[in-house]
Write an enzyme that holds these catalytic residues in place. Structure first.
Site, PDB file in Angstrom:
ATOM      1  N   ARG A 236       0.846  -1.187   0.000  1.00  0.00           N
ATOM      2  CA  ARG A 236       0.000   0.000   0.000  1.00  0.00           C
ATOM      3  C   ARG A 236       0.883   1.240   0.000  1.00  0.00           C
ATOM      4  O   ARG A 236       1.882   1.302   0.727  1.00  0.00           O
ATOM      5  CB  ARG A 236      -0.920   0.029   1.230  1.00  0.00           C
ATOM      6  CG  ARG A 236      -1.987  -1.048   1.245  1.00  0.00           C
ATOM      7  CD  ARG A 236      -3.017  -0.852   0.147  1.00  0.00           C
ATOM      8  NE  ARG A 236      -4.059  -1.873   0.165  1.00  0.00           N
ATOM      9  CZ  ARG A 236      -4.018  -3.003  -0.497  1.00  0.00           C
ATOM     10  NH1 ARG A 236      -2.950  -3.292  -1.246  1.00  0.00           N
ATOM     11  NH2 ARG A 236      -5.015  -3.869  -0.437  1.00  0.00           N
ATOM     12  N   GLU A 265      -5.708   5.872  -7.125  1.00  0.00           N
ATOM     13  CA  GLU A 265      -5.701   5.009  -8.304  1.00  0.00           C
ATOM     14  C   GLU A 265      -7.041   5.110  -9.041  1.00  0.00           C
ATOM     15  O   GLU A 265      -8.071   5.291  -8.400  1.00  0.00           O
ATOM     16  CB  GLU A 265      -5.431   3.559  -7.884  1.00  0.00           C
ATOM     17  CG  GLU A 265      -4.069   3.378  -7.226  1.00  0.00           C
ATOM     18  CD  GLU A 265      -3.815   1.948  -6.771  1.00  0.00           C
ATOM     19  OE1 GLU A 265      -4.704   1.077  -6.959  1.00  0.00           O
ATOM     20  OE2 GLU A 265      -2.732   1.686  -6.227  1.00  0.00           O
ATOM     21  N   HIS A 283      -0.840  -1.471 -10.287  1.00  0.00           N
ATOM     22  CA  HIS A 283      -1.517  -2.265  -9.249  1.00  0.00           C
ATOM     23  C   HIS A 283      -2.031  -3.587  -9.816  1.00  0.00           C
ATOM     24  O   HIS A 283      -3.231  -3.870  -9.810  1.00  0.00           O
ATOM     25  CB  HIS A 283      -2.665  -1.486  -8.604  1.00  0.00           C
ATOM     26  CG  HIS A 283      -2.976  -1.994  -7.213  1.00  0.00           C
ATOM     27  ND1 HIS A 283      -3.648  -1.262  -6.279  1.00  0.00           N
ATOM     28  CD2 HIS A 283      -2.707  -3.190  -6.609  1.00  0.00           C
ATOM     29  CE1 HIS A 283      -3.775  -1.950  -5.156  1.00  0.00           C
ATOM     30  NE2 HIS A 283      -3.207  -3.128  -5.337  1.00  0.00           N
TER      31      HIS A 283
END
Length: 325
Positions: A236, A265, A283
């Site tokens: 994270r 994001e 991601h």
């Protein structure tokens, strides 16, 4: 049930064998992403069961209170993006398989891919050839170097094993329990946080983002890193102190970074993308067909169990009582 699936960017879930578990449901898949509450409320107005792809969309109180038909949120893993207390008050069941003891091997594999890509400058070398040039700089071998694992949990343990397979020395830091477990597994535990950051040639973060870990990697920690070292984050972005990373990379400590996670994001504009000493991926740690088949088989099972009146993996049991009152 009327089922909505958010943020399936490439309409991938329909291609998985487990999607057949939704046969008989009225399924709508949204392949774009929006954070606009009005738009989400309009899209999801008829929804009875909402499927989330991890934390791509935050499900907060202002949205929940505008979804009168919603009965179930079905997902996998942790749920910091969901206002669970509001769900409970509104009688919305949250089902989430926390898969205790089961690591995301896909994320661990991507972590190692980022390590290799950054240390050997693979993206830069590929770009050089595509531009009609030959070699672009020189990279580093991993053998004999020190791999730091910050957070010796499900994924950290797997990455540590990869490091040992590459003949790296593994050094661990984290909570007391993590350090004790690492020592029991025969790994070296750092004498302290400062020495941990100072010794590592590759340092990989493997922690959940909770209040206790937010900003746990500080600017001072980064300043202890070697100019030749690599910081890897597939966990994270919030683990790193706000505003600390880019200046640290500009100042050369650490000398490199490889990131799969970002503060906001999708991150199509980010200062890391303009830095030659950084490898970025969008991601995709848990995004493989194999991993998704594993994850969404359970997510869809949760929907069917709820419809049959026997919900499973419920994280807010009181929601069923609220729905009855």
């Amino acid at each position: 049930m009327r089922v909505s699936i958010l943020d399936d960017y490439f309409d991938t879930l329909r291609t998985l064998p487990c999607f057949s578990k939704l046969a008989g449901h009225d399924v709508t898949v949204f392949t774009d992403h929006t954070d606009d509450i009005d738009e989400l409320a309009a899209r999801l107005a008829p929804t009875e069961a909402l499927v989330l792809i991890r934390e791509r969309t935050a499900i907060r109180t202002p949205l929940l209170e505008r979804l009168p038909n919603l009965k179930l949120i079905s997902q996998r893993s942790v749920y910091p993006h969901i206002d669970v207390d509001t769900c409970t008050r509104l009688g919305i069941v949250v089902s989430s398989d926390l898969h205790a003891g089961s690591p995301s091997y896909a994320t661990a594999e991507l972590t190692w891919g980022l390590v290799l890509a950054a240390m050997r400058r693979i993206p830069q070398q590929v770009a050089s050839m595509k531009d009609g040039r030959w070699q672009d700089g020189i990279g580093h071998t991993l053998r004999g170097k020190t791999l730091g694992i910050f957070g010796y949990g499900r994924i950290g343990k797997v990455v540590a094993a990869y490091g040992r397979a590459f003949a790296m020395e593994v050094l661990v830091w984290g909570r007391d329990a993590s350090r004790e477990e690492a020592a029991a597994d025969g790994l070296r535990v750092a004498a302290g946080k400062a020495s941990f950051f100072g010794e590592c040639d590759v340092l990989s973060l493997h922690m959940r983002l909770v209040d206790a870990t937010r900003g746990i990697v500080t600017a001072r920690d980064l300043a202890h890193m070697k100019p030749s070292s690599l910081l890897v984050n597939t966990s994270r972005a919030g683990l790193i102190e706000d505003g600390a990373l880019v200046p640290a990379l500009e100042q050369g400590r650490p000398g490199m970074a490889a990131f799969d996670v970002y503060e906001t994001e999708p991150a199509v504009e980010h200062p890391l993308l303009a830095m030659d000493n950084v490898v970025c991926t969008p991601h995709i740690g848990y995004v493989t067909t194999d991993e998704w088949e594993l994850q969404f088989s359970t997510v869809f099972d949760q929907i069917n169990a709820f419809e049959q009146g026997m919900p499973i993996n419920v994280v807010n049991a009181d929601a069923t009582h609220a729905a009855e009152t």
